[in-house]
Scaffold this active site. Sequence first.
Site, PDB file in Angstrom:
ATOM      1  CD  GLU A   1     -29.945  24.045  -3.417  1.00 38.24           C
ATOM      2  OE1 GLU A   1     -29.648  24.237  -4.873  1.00 38.24           O
ATOM      3  OE2 GLU A   1     -28.995  24.149  -2.794  1.00 38.24           O
TER       4      GLU A   1
ATOM      5  CB  THR B   1     -28.491  19.571  -4.241  1.00 37.36           C
ATOM      6  OG1 THR B   1     -28.106  18.901  -2.840  1.00 37.36           O
ATOM      7  CG2 THR B   1     -28.723  20.984  -3.983  1.00 37.36           C
TER       8      THR B   1
ATOM      9  CB  ALA C   1     -20.044  16.658  -8.192  1.00 33.43           C
TER      10      ALA C   1
ATOM     11  CG  HIS D   1     -30.340  19.938  -8.108  1.00 30.97           C
ATOM     12  ND1 HIS D   1     -29.459  20.884  -7.781  1.00 30.97           N
ATOM     13  CD2 HIS D   1     -31.714  20.675  -8.102  1.00 30.97           C
ATOM     14  CE1 HIS D   1     -30.372  22.013  -7.198  1.00 30.97           C
ATOM     15  NE2 HIS D   1     -31.661  21.789  -7.236  1.00 30.97           N
TER      16      HIS D   1
ATOM     17  NE  ARG E   1     -19.055  22.096 -15.264  1.00 28.97           N
ATOM     18  CZ  ARG E   1     -18.031  23.015 -15.394  1.00 28.97           C
ATOM     19  NH1 ARG E   1     -17.316  23.406 -16.274  1.00 28.97           N
ATOM     20  NH2 ARG E   1     -17.403  23.271 -14.265  1.00 28.97           N
TER      21      ARG E   1
ATOM     22  CG  ASP F   1     -18.139  22.502  -9.834  1.00 27.65           C
ATOM     23  OD1 ASP F   1     -18.075  23.108 -10.854  1.00 27.65           O
ATOM     24  OD2 ASP F   1     -18.815  23.142  -8.657  1.00 27.65           O
TER      25      ASP F   1
ATOM     26  CE1 TYR G   1     -23.334  28.847 -11.396  1.00 28.92           C
ATOM     27  CE2 TYR G   1     -24.195  28.609 -13.619  1.00 28.92           C
ATOM     28  CZ  TYR G   1     -23.527  28.325 -12.459  1.00 28.92           C
ATOM     29  OH  TYR G   1     -23.931  26.512 -12.398  1.00 28.92           O
TER      30      TYR G   1
ATOM     31  CD  GLN H   1     -24.015  29.956  -7.236  1.00 26.72           C
ATOM     32  OE1 GLN H   1     -24.947  29.625  -6.329  1.00 26.72           O
ATOM     33  NE2 GLN H   1     -23.207  29.149  -7.818  1.00 26.72           N
TER      34      GLN H   1
ATOM     35  CD  GLN I   1     -25.280  30.987   5.689  1.00 28.65           C
ATOM     36  OE1 GLN I   1     -25.484  31.279   6.622  1.00 28.65           O
ATOM     37  NE2 GLN I   1     -26.305  30.227   4.795  1.00 28.65           N
TER      38      GLN I   1
HETATM   39  P1  FAD Z   1     -22.601  24.738 -17.692  1.00 28.85           P
HETATM   40  O1  FAD Z   1     -23.757  25.390 -18.034  1.00 28.85           O
HETATM   41  O2  FAD Z   1     -22.311  23.605 -18.414  1.00 28.85           O
HETATM   42  O3  FAD Z   1     -21.460  25.993 -17.618  1.00 28.85           O
HETATM   43  C1  FAD Z   1     -20.208  25.918 -16.994  1.00 28.85           C
HETATM   44  C2  FAD Z   1     -19.016  26.585 -17.684  1.00 28.85           C
HETATM   45  O4  FAD Z   1     -18.862  26.203 -19.028  1.00 28.85           O
HETATM   46  C3  FAD Z   1     -19.712  28.210 -17.823  1.00 28.85           C
HETATM   47  O5  FAD Z   1     -18.479  28.850 -17.608  1.00 28.85           O
HETATM   48  C4  FAD Z   1     -19.969  28.293 -19.312  1.00 28.85           C
HETATM   49  O6  FAD Z   1     -19.892  29.360 -19.803  1.00 28.85           O
HETATM   50  C5  FAD Z   1     -19.290  27.288 -20.024  1.00 28.85           C
HETATM   51  N1  FAD Z   1     -20.166  26.546 -21.162  1.00 28.85           N
HETATM   52  C6  FAD Z   1     -21.355  26.037 -21.000  1.00 28.85           C
HETATM   53  N2  FAD Z   1     -21.658  25.594 -22.044  1.00 28.85           N
HETATM   54  C7  FAD Z   1     -20.640  25.590 -22.951  1.00 28.85           C
HETATM   55  C8  FAD Z   1     -20.441  25.066 -24.214  1.00 28.85           C
HETATM   56  N3  FAD Z   1     -21.384  24.368 -25.018  1.00 28.85           N
HETATM   57  N4  FAD Z   1     -19.151  25.401 -24.731  1.00 28.85           N
HETATM   58  C9  FAD Z   1     -18.291  26.245 -24.247  1.00 28.85           C
HETATM   59  N5  FAD Z   1     -18.523  26.528 -22.840  1.00 28.85           N
HETATM   60  C10 FAD Z   1     -19.450  26.291 -22.265  1.00 28.85           C
HETATM   61  N6  FAD Z   1     -23.560  21.251  -8.301  1.00 28.85           N
HETATM   62  C11 FAD Z   1     -23.712  20.008  -7.787  1.00 28.85           C
HETATM   63  O7  FAD Z   1     -22.710  19.332  -7.801  1.00 28.85           O
HETATM   64  N7  FAD Z   1     -24.876  19.395  -7.490  1.00 28.85           N
HETATM   65  C12 FAD Z   1     -26.196  20.112  -7.596  1.00 28.85           C
HETATM   66  O8  FAD Z   1     -27.191  19.852  -7.167  1.00 28.85           O
HETATM   67  C13 FAD Z   1     -25.959  21.539  -7.894  1.00 28.85           C
HETATM   68  N8  FAD Z   1     -26.900  22.170  -7.937  1.00 28.85           N
HETATM   69  C14 FAD Z   1     -26.798  23.557  -8.515  1.00 28.85           C
HETATM   70  C15 FAD Z   1     -28.023  24.487  -8.619  1.00 28.85           C
HETATM   71  C16 FAD Z   1     -27.862  25.584  -9.000  1.00 28.85           C
HETATM   72  C17 FAD Z   1     -29.177  26.342  -9.261  1.00 28.85           C
HETATM   73  C18 FAD Z   1     -26.722  26.247  -9.478  1.00 28.85           C
HETATM   74  C19 FAD Z   1     -26.476  27.602  -9.879  1.00 28.85           C
HETATM   75  C20 FAD Z   1     -25.431  25.373  -9.304  1.00 28.85           C
HETATM   76  C21 FAD Z   1     -25.716  24.277  -8.918  1.00 28.85           C
HETATM   77  N9  FAD Z   1     -24.423  23.344  -8.932  1.00 28.85           N
HETATM   78  C22 FAD Z   1     -24.551  21.895  -8.401  1.00 28.85           C
HETATM   79  C23 FAD Z   1     -23.169  23.739  -9.055  1.00 28.85           C
HETATM   80  C24 FAD Z   1     -22.813  23.600 -10.467  1.00 28.85           C
HETATM   81  O9  FAD Z   1     -22.687  22.271 -11.026  1.00 28.85           O
HETATM   82  C25 FAD Z   1     -21.488  24.298 -10.910  1.00 28.85           C
HETATM   83  O10 FAD Z   1     -21.719  25.544 -10.994  1.00 28.85           O
HETATM   84  C26 FAD Z   1     -20.792  23.964 -12.338  1.00 28.85           C
HETATM   85  O11 FAD Z   1     -19.389  24.392 -12.166  1.00 28.85           O
HETATM   86  C27 FAD Z   1     -21.673  24.539 -13.456  1.00 28.85           C
HETATM   87  O12 FAD Z   1     -22.864  23.887 -13.772  1.00 28.85           O
HETATM   88  P2  FAD Z   1     -23.892  24.371 -15.010  1.00 28.85           P
HETATM   89  O13 FAD Z   1     -24.770  23.348 -15.118  1.00 28.85           O
HETATM   90  O14 FAD Z   1     -24.041  25.823 -14.834  1.00 28.85           O
HETATM   91  O15 FAD Z   1     -22.601  24.270 -16.171  1.00 28.85           O
END
Ligand code: FAD
Length: 290
Positions: A21, A52, A55, A82, A112, A114, A148, A179, A215
Amino acid sequence: MKIPAIFEEKKKSNKPVLSFEIFPPKKEAALKNIDETLEMLCDLHPDFISVTFGAGGSTVDNQTVEIAKKIKNTYGIEPLVHITCLHYSKQEITEILKQLEAFGIENVLALRGDVNPDIPMKHDFKYANELVSFIKSQGDFAVSGACYPETHLEAPDAITDIHNLKRKVDAGAEHLVSQLFFDNELFYDFYEKTRIAGIDVPVDAGVMPVTNRAQIERMVNICGASLPDKFARVLKKYDENKEALFDAGMAYTINQIVDLIAHDVEGVHIYTMNNPTVAKRICDGIRNLV
Ligand code: FAD
């Protein structure tokens, strides 16, 4: 090449997929050095490199797509772009997808993101599974999702989080990237739960090489990764000695990856933090395993 096909290929040789990444640097000056970073990372021959995405408004405009384009066209390596959705409208996402299509980029990690309190939400998407469905409806993309091993921080419990992860896969995600974690046992336990839940797509194990204490503390705060005792002991012992902590951190990460591979993980995803020296040291330690 689509990432699921890369997994199929590597499976034939009984080796895990190796991926990195990187992030688009926030400062213009660092952005100028990205070519050097890319060249050194691509020299290590990862199977794909993920880039990446802000957001919303936190990276220099459009750099994710530009960097992905270079990875593909200059270095011949598959990029995984991403895309986050809380602060973007369907129209904006469509525009990004059109650019990707025009550049022949086929792999997207649907996230999604943050909430950024400084930027208005667009309310077209609430969760990543909605973005996965949307991207699938817009073109012939291979879509990946995040997962996660220690449960997403907002999820009420691990089971609910895994049910939600299944929604992402049911919506069309064909590959998951985890993660970062420092305790492999937590990943093995999580992986088993995904299979019980009927999630059958490949899961990349996310590993962050440890280079300094600040870090690690930042990462533990941001994503809640737990520190196993043996690792906490290393951090404590070499707290005052940067060079020794670096060596011990590299050894820990290489050891972590060797154990993952011995447990037949499908892929190892290294969070390089744009540091090719660190990535090289890790790759030198596992060269014949991947
Ligand atoms: P989701 O899958 O939508 O999950 C978020 C929360 O909502 C979880 O608690 C889940 O249990 C819940 N949930 C999911 N679907 C539903 C539903 N249908 N109904 C009810 N609840 C639900 N952030 C950035 O800004 N830029 C990046 O490039 C980036 N890259 C990342 C790469 C990786 C490999 C990882 C692990 C994270 C990355 N992130 C990045 C961080 C990520 O955006 C955050 O962790 C964010 O809070 C969750 O994103 P997600 O896509 O997992 O969300």
